[in-house]
Design a protein around this motif. Structure first.
Motif, PDB file in Angstrom:
ATOM      1  N   PHE A  94       0.938 -12.525  -8.303  1.00 63.73           N
ATOM      2  CA  PHE A  94       0.141 -11.300  -8.180  1.00 63.73           C
ATOM      3  C   PHE A  94      -1.231 -11.589  -7.585  1.00 63.73           C
ATOM      4  CE2 PHE A  94       3.436  -9.509 -10.828  1.00 63.73           C
ATOM      5  CZ  PHE A  94       3.497  -8.193 -10.396  1.00 63.73           C
ATOM      6  N   ASN A  95      -1.797 -12.753  -7.894  1.00 61.67           N
ATOM      7  CA  ASN A  95      -3.048 -13.137  -7.227  1.00 61.67           C
ATOM      8  C   ASN A  95      -2.843 -13.198  -5.719  1.00 61.67           C
ATOM      9  OD1 ASN A  95      -4.200 -13.431  -9.743  1.00 61.67           O
ATOM     10  ND2 ASN A  95      -4.186 -15.670  -9.728  1.00 61.67           N
ATOM     11  N   GLN A  96      -1.746 -13.824  -5.327  1.00 62.21           N
ATOM     12  CA  GLN A  96      -1.435 -13.986  -3.916  1.00 62.21           C
ATOM     13  C   GLN A  96      -1.246 -12.645  -3.220  1.00 62.21           C
ATOM     14  OE1 GLN A  96       1.193 -17.379  -2.568  1.00 62.21           O
ATOM     15  NE2 GLN A  96       2.619 -15.697  -2.186  1.00 62.21           N
ATOM     16  N   ALA A  97      -0.761 -11.646  -3.981  1.00 56.61           N
ATOM     17  CA  ALA A  97      -0.513 -10.320  -3.413  1.00 56.61           C
ATOM     18  C   ALA A  97      -1.765  -9.434  -3.427  1.00 56.61           C
ATOM     19  CB  ALA A  97       0.612  -9.631  -4.174  1.00 56.61           C
ATOM     20  N   GLY A  98      -2.897  -9.978  -3.833  1.00 54.32           N
ATOM     21  CA  GLY A  98      -4.137  -9.216  -3.803  1.00 54.32           C
ATOM     22  C   GLY A  98      -4.446  -8.443  -5.064  1.00 54.32           C
ATOM     23  N   TYR A  99      -3.722  -8.718  -6.134  1.00 56.47           N
ATOM     24  CA  TYR A  99      -3.969  -8.045  -7.407  1.00 56.47           C
ATOM     25  C   TYR A  99      -5.108  -8.712  -8.168  1.00 56.47           C
ATOM     26  CZ  TYR A  99      -0.072  -4.740  -7.659  1.00 56.47           C
ATOM     27  OH  TYR A  99       0.763  -3.671  -7.459  1.00 56.47           O
ATOM     28  N   LEU A 286       9.942 -10.346 -14.856  1.00 54.09           N
ATOM     29  CA  LEU A 286       9.104 -10.642 -13.689  1.00 54.09           C
ATOM     30  C   LEU A 286       9.670 -10.014 -12.414  1.00 54.09           C
ATOM     31  CD1 LEU A 286       6.757 -11.894 -12.233  1.00 54.09           C
ATOM     32  CD2 LEU A 286       7.956 -14.103 -12.256  1.00 54.09           C
ATOM     33  N   PRO A 287      10.985 -10.127 -12.128  1.00 55.77           N
ATOM     34  CA  PRO A 287      11.504  -9.435 -10.939  1.00 55.77           C
ATOM     35  C   PRO A 287      11.233  -7.940 -10.950  1.00 55.77           C
ATOM     36  CG  PRO A 287      13.109 -11.031 -11.710  1.00 55.77           C
ATOM     37  CD  PRO A 287      12.016 -10.975 -12.747  1.00 55.77           C
ATOM     38  N   THR A 288      11.271  -7.326 -12.128  1.00 54.00           N
ATOM     39  CA  THR A 288      11.013  -5.888 -12.231  1.00 54.00           C
ATOM     40  C   THR A 288       9.561  -5.568 -11.903  1.00 54.00           C
ATOM     41  OG1 THR A 288      12.738  -5.684 -13.915  1.00 54.00           O
ATOM     42  CG2 THR A 288      11.124  -3.895 -13.774  1.00 54.00           C
ATOM     43  N   LEU A 289       8.640  -6.380 -12.408  1.00 53.83           N
ATOM     44  CA  LEU A 289       7.216  -6.165 -12.115  1.00 53.83           C
ATOM     45  C   LEU A 289       6.924  -6.359 -10.630  1.00 53.83           C
ATOM     46  CD1 LEU A 289       5.587  -7.944 -15.203  1.00 53.83           C
ATOM     47  CD2 LEU A 289       6.237  -5.540 -14.952  1.00 53.83           C
ATOM     48  N   LEU A 290       7.549  -7.376 -10.038  1.00 56.01           N
ATOM     49  CA  LEU A 290       7.384  -7.586  -8.597  1.00 56.01           C
ATOM     50  C   LEU A 290       7.923  -6.390  -7.819  1.00 56.01           C
ATOM     51  CD1 LEU A 290       8.513 -11.336  -8.322  1.00 56.01           C
ATOM     52  CD2 LEU A 290       6.168 -10.466  -8.227  1.00 56.01           C
ATOM     53  N   ASP A 291       9.051  -5.884  -8.250  1.00 60.59           N
ATOM     54  CA  ASP A 291       9.671  -4.737  -7.588  1.00 60.59           C
ATOM     55  C   ASP A 291       8.749  -3.525  -7.636  1.00 60.59           C
ATOM     56  OD1 ASP A 291      11.566  -3.201  -6.297  1.00 60.59           O
ATOM     57  OD2 ASP A 291      12.969  -3.114  -7.973  1.00 60.59           O
ATOM     58  N   TRP A 292       8.174  -3.243  -8.786  1.00 55.48           N
ATOM     59  CA  TRP A 292       7.257  -2.112  -8.935  1.00 55.48           C
ATOM     60  C   TRP A 292       6.056  -2.258  -7.994  1.00 55.48           C
ATOM     61  CZ3 TRP A 292       5.872   2.570 -10.171  1.00 55.48           C
ATOM     62  CH2 TRP A 292       4.536   2.881 -10.441  1.00 55.48           C
ATOM     63  N   ALA A 293       5.576  -3.496  -7.843  1.00 55.45           N
ATOM     64  CA  ALA A 293       4.399  -3.742  -7.009  1.00 55.45           C
ATOM     65  C   ALA A 293       4.747  -3.906  -5.531  1.00 55.45           C
ATOM     66  CB  ALA A 293       3.679  -4.997  -7.504  1.00 55.45           C
ATOM     67  N   SER A 294       6.029  -3.729  -5.182  1.00 52.28           N
ATOM     68  CA  SER A 294       6.505  -3.885  -3.801  1.00 52.28           C
ATOM     69  C   SER A 294       6.245  -5.293  -3.256  1.00 52.28           C
ATOM     70  CB  SER A 294       5.849  -2.839  -2.879  1.00 52.28           C
ATOM     71  OG  SER A 294       6.160  -1.532  -3.314  1.00 52.28           O
ATOM     72  N   ILE A 295       6.335  -6.273  -4.147  1.00 60.12           N
ATOM     73  CA  ILE A 295       6.266  -7.683  -3.770  1.00 60.12           C
ATOM     74  C   ILE A 295       7.700  -8.186  -3.653  1.00 60.12           C
ATOM     75  CG2 ILE A 295       5.482  -9.979  -4.472  1.00 60.12           C
ATOM     76  CD1 ILE A 295       3.296  -8.585  -6.131  1.00 60.12           C
ATOM     77  N   PRO A 296       8.061  -8.912  -2.617  1.00 59.80           N
ATOM     78  CA  PRO A 296       9.441  -9.396  -2.478  1.00 59.80           C
ATOM     79  C   PRO A 296       9.913 -10.131  -3.730  1.00 59.80           C
ATOM     80  CG  PRO A 296       8.212  -9.823  -0.469  1.00 59.80           C
ATOM     81  CD  PRO A 296       7.218  -9.318  -1.472  1.00 59.80           C
ATOM     82  N   LEU A 297      11.143  -9.855  -4.157  1.00 59.35           N
ATOM     83  CA  LEU A 297      11.656 -10.445  -5.394  1.00 59.35           C
ATOM     84  C   LEU A 297      11.790 -11.960  -5.280  1.00 59.35           C
ATOM     85  CD1 LEU A 297      14.337  -7.881  -6.592  1.00 59.35           C
ATOM     86  CD2 LEU A 297      11.874  -7.900  -6.934  1.00 59.35           C
ATOM     87  N   ASP A 298      11.924 -12.474  -4.055  1.00 59.82           N
ATOM     88  CA  ASP A 298      12.021 -13.923  -3.868  1.00 59.82           C
ATOM     89  C   ASP A 298      10.687 -14.536  -3.467  1.00 59.82           C
ATOM     90  OD1 ASP A 298      11.824 -12.836  -1.350  1.00 59.82           O
ATOM     91  OD2 ASP A 298      13.500 -13.956  -0.483  1.00 59.82           O
ATOM     92  N   ALA A 299       9.585 -13.855  -3.765  1.00 64.18           N
ATOM     93  CA  ALA A 299       8.250 -14.339  -3.396  1.00 64.18           C
ATOM     94  C   ALA A 299       7.993 -15.721  -3.985  1.00 64.18           C
ATOM     95  CB  ALA A 299       7.181 -13.359  -3.873  1.00 64.18           C
ATOM     96  N   ARG A 300       7.304 -16.539  -3.228  1.00 66.07           N
ATOM     97  CA  ARG A 300       6.950 -17.885  -3.656  1.00 66.07           C
ATOM     98  C   ARG A 300       5.462 -18.108  -3.439  1.00 66.07           C
ATOM     99  NH1 ARG A 300      10.876 -17.609  -6.005  1.00 66.07           N
ATOM    100  NH2 ARG A 300      12.822 -18.793  -5.865  1.00 66.07           N
ATOM    101  N   SER A 301       4.875 -18.939  -4.263  1.00 64.66           N
ATOM    102  CA  SER A 301       3.462 -19.265  -4.107  1.00 64.66           C
ATOM    103  C   SER A 301       3.273 -20.073  -2.834  1.00 64.66           C
ATOM    104  CB  SER A 301       2.976 -20.073  -5.312  1.00 64.66           C
ATOM    105  OG  SER A 301       1.655 -20.494  -5.116  1.00 64.66           O
ATOM    106  N   SER A 302       2.228 -19.775  -2.089  1.00 65.99           N
ATOM    107  CA  SER A 302       1.991 -20.437  -0.800  1.00 65.99           C
ATOM    108  C   SER A 302       1.039 -21.616  -0.904  1.00 65.99           C
ATOM    109  CB  SER A 302       1.421 -19.422   0.196  1.00 65.99           C
ATOM    110  OG  SER A 302       0.182 -18.898  -0.278  1.00 65.99           O
ATOM    111  N   ASP A 303       0.461 -21.856  -2.071  1.00 69.38           N
ATOM    112  CA  ASP A 303      -0.531 -22.937  -2.197  1.00 69.38           C
ATOM    113  C   ASP A 303       0.056 -24.150  -2.912  1.00 69.38           C
ATOM    114  OD1 ASP A 303      -0.256 -21.790  -4.664  1.00 69.38           O
ATOM    115  OD2 ASP A 303      -2.403 -21.747  -5.118  1.00 69.38           O
ATOM    116  N   LYS A 304       1.297 -24.496  -2.560  1.00 68.61           N
ATOM    117  CA  LYS A 304       1.998 -25.587  -3.222  1.00 68.61           C
ATOM    118  C   LYS A 304       1.548 -26.953  -2.712  1.00 68.61           C
ATOM    119  CE  LYS A 304       4.880 -24.082  -6.281  1.00 68.61           C
ATOM    120  NZ  LYS A 304       5.925 -23.228  -5.835  1.00 68.61           N
ATOM    121  N   ASP A 305       1.501 -27.906  -3.638  1.00 67.29           N
ATOM    122  CA  ASP A 305       1.348 -29.310  -3.281  1.00 67.29           C
ATOM    123  C   ASP A 305       2.700 -29.785  -2.743  1.00 67.29           C
ATOM    124  OD1 ASP A 305       1.193 -32.089  -3.227  1.00 67.29           O
ATOM    125  OD2 ASP A 305      -0.097 -32.182  -4.994  1.00 67.29           O
ATOM    126  N   SER A 306       2.735 -30.222  -1.506  1.00 67.02           N
ATOM    127  CA  SER A 306       3.998 -30.594  -0.864  1.00 67.02           C
ATOM    128  C   SER A 306       4.672 -31.777  -1.548  1.00 67.02           C
ATOM    129  CB  SER A 306       3.758 -30.919   0.615  1.00 67.02           C
ATOM    130  OG  SER A 306       2.862 -32.013   0.741  1.00 67.02           O
TER     131      SER A 306
END
Length: 508
Positions: A94-99, A286-306
């Motif tokens: 949700f942070n990543q999505a601007g919440y 969590l998938p339900t909350l993402l769905d309500w917020a129109s965030i893709p259900l398969d969303a992944r964090s983009s700030d991962k340590d490779s």
């Protein structure tokens, strides 16, 4: 004019179970929760994955079972149970999505890097009016910032106060006029079938009822704060409990008393007063909350340590599309089964169990069944258990013998239509052999899919042994090691030695 955002308030009570008026307990006073149920959807078949505070909350926040996310037990004291650093969490996404994300009250999961709420007001207070005031301040700031928000409220109540043997925080301090204490008498309380009706039980339930009512008051105050701030029409409100009531035969067990829980969802603009009979798992939240917020259900964090593994795929599904249903959906449209995973509570409470729960049957795979079933410290010390253990033999806990609570077999199978208390084990009965094997295989396949270290054959983790499969290792299909006949010649070998430790992300 501020933007009309899609906000979320997630309310989690501690150790509540289904002790609510709207869930069939008329003796308890929960007017605000009952009103919330009347204004939204009440799920009758919602199940936690585990019956322990930290573990259950971690499944809600990650959409992963505890053996997937690493929160094997309580994030407390020196146990060091924490969610893996590479796991995606609700606040991360949700942070990543601007919440604007926040948590107020009980947190009880780790680490802060995984659960990175922007606003973190962790507190052990039972003053639900203070909690509501902090929530309102959060709402006001989100409005000023013109940002959507995702706020979690973790109530301490109705958890035991742990510093006393029978207290629930009712005497900690004088609460203000906004939080009156309920007047309850021992004859007023309702004894569940899984507890024994004793004076000690009633004494503790009196205090438990007061703590439940205080939680209910807190929920009402948060609801009023949303209303004052003009946010009800843009906020999804969800209420649940982390596990069953804090008594033996419930909390820390995967019997229904520990995991069959309330789930109430108020969606703006949706029909009110819905009772939904379809089965829900907490990994679906969590998938339900993402769905309500129109965030893709398969969303992944983009700030991962490779250098770290990838967060496992979430197994849950959004129940937002079926929120308004009052009918039982066909199996082709909605799965009518859930899985459960429990390994630890406190550090000394090691007793790994995996379950399959369908609408009619319940299967338990008790991995460490040769160990006594352990007591959580507060349950062992409770006045209720003190009363139970001192009755004339045979000692009963509700409908279950105490010895059957402590000593459990490797597998349990129950017909919940005929035996809702889960006391008549059908495992081992010839007529149920096919059903038992089917349930065992379904749980095994789920364990393989989720790369569960506690998938055991011959008393060993086949996940860990998978690295040797290419070098010719074979493992007997039997569940436990047979000390009388340990040989492998002429013995059926397992077909489940395919998930190795490396692909499971155990060794890097």
């Amino acid at each position: 004019m501020p933007t009309q955002h899609k906000n979320i308030v997630l309310l989690i009570a501690d150790d509540l179970g289904k002790y609510m008026g709207s869930y069939g307990c008329p003796s308890i006073s929960t007017p605000n929760l009952d009103r919330l149920a009347d204004s939204g959807t009440r799920f009758d078949m919602a199940f936690a994955s585990t019956a322990s505070c930290s573990g259950s909350r971690s499944t809600i926040y990650t959409g992963l079972h505890t053996h997937e996310n690493g929160q094997y037990g309580l994030n407390w004291a020196r146990s060091h149970f924490q969610t893996f650093q590479y796991v995606d969490s609700a606040p991360k996404l949700f942070n990543q999505a601007g919440y604007r994300s926040g948590i107020i009250g009980k947190v009880h999961v780790g680490t802060e890097e995984v659960y990175c709420w922007q606003v973190r007001e962790e507190s052990g207070t039972r003053d639900v009016a203070w909690v509501a005031d902090r929530c309102e301040a959060f709402f006001q700031q989100a409005t000023v910032d013109d940002k959507p928000f995702f706020l979690t409220v973790g109530y301490i109540d109705p958890h035991r106060d742990i510093s006393t043997r029978g207290g629930f925080g009712n005497q900690e301090r004088q609460y203000g006029t906004r939080v009156p204490l309920l007047d309850v008498k021992p004859e007023d309380v309702e004894i569940p079938r899984w507890l024994t009706d004793l004076p000690e039980t009633r004494q503790e339930l009196v205090e438990y009822y007061k703590a439940i009512n205080r939680t209910d008051t807190g929920v009402g105050l948060v609801y009023e704060a949303l209303e004052r701030q003009g946010l009800l029409d843009s906020t999804l409100v969800m209420f649940t409990s982390d596990n069953g009531p804090p008594f033996v035969n419930s909390k820390t067990t995967l019997y229904d008393a520990g995991i069959h829980l309330p789930l109430i969802v108020r969606q703006p603009g949706a029909k009110a007063g819905i009772v939904n009979p379809n089965m829900i798992s907490f990994v679906d939240i969590l998938p339900t909350l993402l769905d309500w917020a129109s965030i893709p259900l398969d969303a992944r964090s983009s700030d991962k340590d490779s250098r770290l593994p990838t967060s496992p795929p979430r197994q849950g599904r959004s129940f937002l599309p079926i929120l308004q249903r009052t009918d039982l959906l066909p199996e082709s449209d909605w799965q009518h089964h859930v899985f459960g995973s429990h390994t630890f509570h406190e550090m000394q409470n090691y007793w790994p169990t995996r379950i399959l729960r369908t609408r009619r049957y319940k299967y338990h795979r008790n991995v460490a069944w040769r160990l006594d079933f352990p007591f959580a410290g507060d349950l062992y010390a409770s006045i209720t258990f003190e009363g139970i253990r001192n009755v004339e033999p045979p000692v009963m806990m509700g409908q279950r013998k105490l010895k059957d609570y402590i000593f459990r077999p490797p597998e349990e199978l129950y017909d919940l239509d005929a035996d809702p208390d889960e006391v008549s084990n059908l495992a081992g009965e010839e007529a149920c052999e096919s059903l038992l094997l089917n349930c065992r295989e379904r749980v095994t396949e789920w364990q393989k899919q989720t790369k569960d270290l506690w998938l055991y054959r011959d008393g060993q983790s086949v996940t860990m042994l998978g690295r040797y499969a290419k070098d010719g290792l074979q493992v007997p299909e039997r569940l436990d090691f047979d000390v009388e006949n340990p040989g492998t010649k002429g013995v059926e070998m397992t077909k489940h030695l395919g998930v190795d430790a490396y692909s499971a992300g155990i060794e890097r």
